[in-house]
Scaffold this motif. Sequence first.
Motif, short mmCIF file in Angstrom:
data_model
loop_
_atom_site.label_atom_id
_atom_site.label_comp_id
_atom_site.label_asym_id
_atom_site.label_seq_id
_atom_site.Cartn_x
_atom_site.Cartn_y
_atom_site.Cartn_z
N LEU A 63 0.81 -1.21 0.00
CA LEU A 63 0.00 0.00 0.00
C LEU A 63 0.85 1.26 0.00
N SER A 64 0.26 2.32 -0.56
CA SER A 64 0.86 3.63 -0.42
C SER A 64 0.77 4.04 1.04
N SER A 65 1.54 5.04 1.43
CA SER A 65 1.46 5.49 2.82
C SER A 65 0.07 6.02 3.11
N ARG A 66 -0.36 5.85 4.36
CA ARG A 66 -1.70 6.29 4.76
C ARG A 66 -1.85 7.80 4.57
N ALA A 67 -0.81 8.55 4.86
CA ALA A 67 -0.89 10.00 4.72
C ALA A 67 -1.10 10.40 3.25
N THR A 68 -0.39 9.71 2.35
CA THR A 68 -0.53 10.02 0.92
C THR A 68 -1.93 9.68 0.44
N LYS A 69 -2.42 8.51 0.80
CA LYS A 69 -3.77 8.12 0.38
C LYS A 69 -4.82 9.07 0.93
N SER A 70 -4.67 9.44 2.19
CA SER A 70 -5.64 10.34 2.79
C SER A 70 -5.68 11.68 2.07
N ALA A 71 -4.51 12.19 1.68
CA ALA A 71 -4.45 13.46 0.96
C ALA A 71 -5.13 13.36 -0.40
N LEU A 72 -4.88 12.28 -1.11
CA LEU A 72 -5.51 12.10 -2.42
C LEU A 72 -7.03 11.98 -2.29
N GLU A 73 -7.47 11.22 -1.30
CA GLU A 73 -8.90 11.04 -1.09
C GLU A 73 -9.58 12.35 -0.71
N VAL A 117 -1.96 18.98 -9.28
CA VAL A 117 -2.94 18.22 -10.07
C VAL A 117 -4.34 18.52 -9.57
N GLU A 118 -5.25 18.73 -10.51
CA GLU A 118 -6.67 18.88 -10.19
C GLU A 118 -7.30 17.50 -10.35
N PRO A 119 -7.64 16.82 -9.26
CA PRO A 119 -8.15 15.45 -9.36
C PRO A 119 -9.50 15.38 -10.06
N VAL A 120 -9.63 14.45 -10.99
CA VAL A 120 -10.88 14.26 -11.73
C VAL A 120 -11.53 12.93 -11.36
N LEU A 121 -10.74 11.88 -11.30
CA LEU A 121 -11.30 10.57 -10.92
C LEU A 121 -10.19 9.62 -10.50
N MET A 142 -9.81 14.67 -3.77
CA MET A 142 -10.87 14.26 -4.70
C MET A 142 -12.24 14.63 -4.14
N ALA A 143 -12.47 14.33 -2.87
CA ALA A 143 -13.78 14.59 -2.27
C ALA A 143 -14.08 16.07 -2.18
N GLU A 144 -13.07 16.88 -1.88
CA GLU A 144 -13.28 18.32 -1.71
C GLU A 144 -13.04 19.10 -2.99
N GLN A 145 -12.54 18.40 -4.03
CA GLN A 145 -12.22 19.03 -5.31
C GLN A 145 -11.27 20.21 -5.13
N ARG A 146 -10.11 19.86 -4.54
CA ARG A 146 -9.04 20.85 -4.36
C ARG A 146 -7.77 20.35 -5.05
N ALA A 172 -9.07 25.69 -5.04
CA ALA A 172 -10.17 24.88 -5.58
C ALA A 172 -9.88 24.49 -7.03
N CYS A 173 -10.37 23.33 -7.42
CA CYS A 173 -10.23 22.91 -8.82
C CYS A 173 -11.00 23.86 -9.73
N SER A 174 -10.56 23.94 -10.97
CA SER A 174 -11.15 24.91 -11.89
C SER A 174 -12.32 24.36 -12.70
N GLY A 175 -12.66 23.08 -12.48
CA GLY A 175 -13.87 22.57 -13.12
C GLY A 175 -13.66 21.58 -14.24
N HIS A 176 -12.51 20.95 -14.32
CA HIS A 176 -12.30 19.93 -15.36
C HIS A 176 -13.21 18.73 -15.06
N THR A 177 -13.77 18.16 -16.12
CA THR A 177 -14.81 17.14 -15.96
C THR A 177 -14.35 15.76 -16.41
#
Length: 232
Positions: free
Chosen positions: A132-142, A167-171, A145-149, A208-213
């Motif tokens: 697994l990736s580190s818990r801190a890294t996964k938590s940041a990515l999650e 990176v602006e997370p999309v999926l 994505m959830a907050e769209q930041r 905040a993310c700029s709205g990429h879909t």
Amino acid sequence: MKRAERLIALSEMLRRSGARGISAERLAREFAVSVRTVKRDLDSLENSGAPLWSRPGPGGGYGMASGASLPPVTLSPAQAVALMAAVSAAADAPYADLAAAGVQKILDVLDPRTRARADELARRVWVNAPALSSRATKSALEEAMAEQRVVRIRHTSKAGSTTVRDVEPVLFASTNGQWYLVGWCRMREAIRWFTVSRIEQATVTKTACSGHTISEVGEPPANAKPVHGLDE
């Protein structure tokens, strides 16, 4: 199928039928029992507090009252183990920790006999847990994505080149046994796929993310689909 398991499956099928309802004859065919047995099962569900409705005549049938509160669902030991196996085998999936916590809540309210049988069956199911990736890294990515930041990542490519990117997370996407963060790379000004296991560090920014879909990612593979409910 044992009667307890059939009652659970029956209530789930009635819930999914929505306003259409479903006939006793079709239910009987689905569970390979007689119509009389189905009606006896329906009576048992109703007596337990399930909000059933029935519509007589041609085109009629049975259903679950829309918007009504359902009684607590009792899992069979096999269903409980299926949940445990799914979460254990996908420990590297996004939000896996939350899924594990949710499954634990379900297990905690099982009756002692069912829990004991589930625990016994669970010992007969082994999984090969991935690195697994580190818990801190996964938590940041999650969180990003959830907050769209925008998330700042330190990523090492397959060729060994390490870069720091915003990176602006999309999926999140899973393919060939690997999880990817798919997003708008501000450095490359394009959609990019980043292997999650190669992201060494991630920090959620206040931007905040700029709205990429999702449409910008392109068409998913024919065998890929979003994580909708099982009845989608």
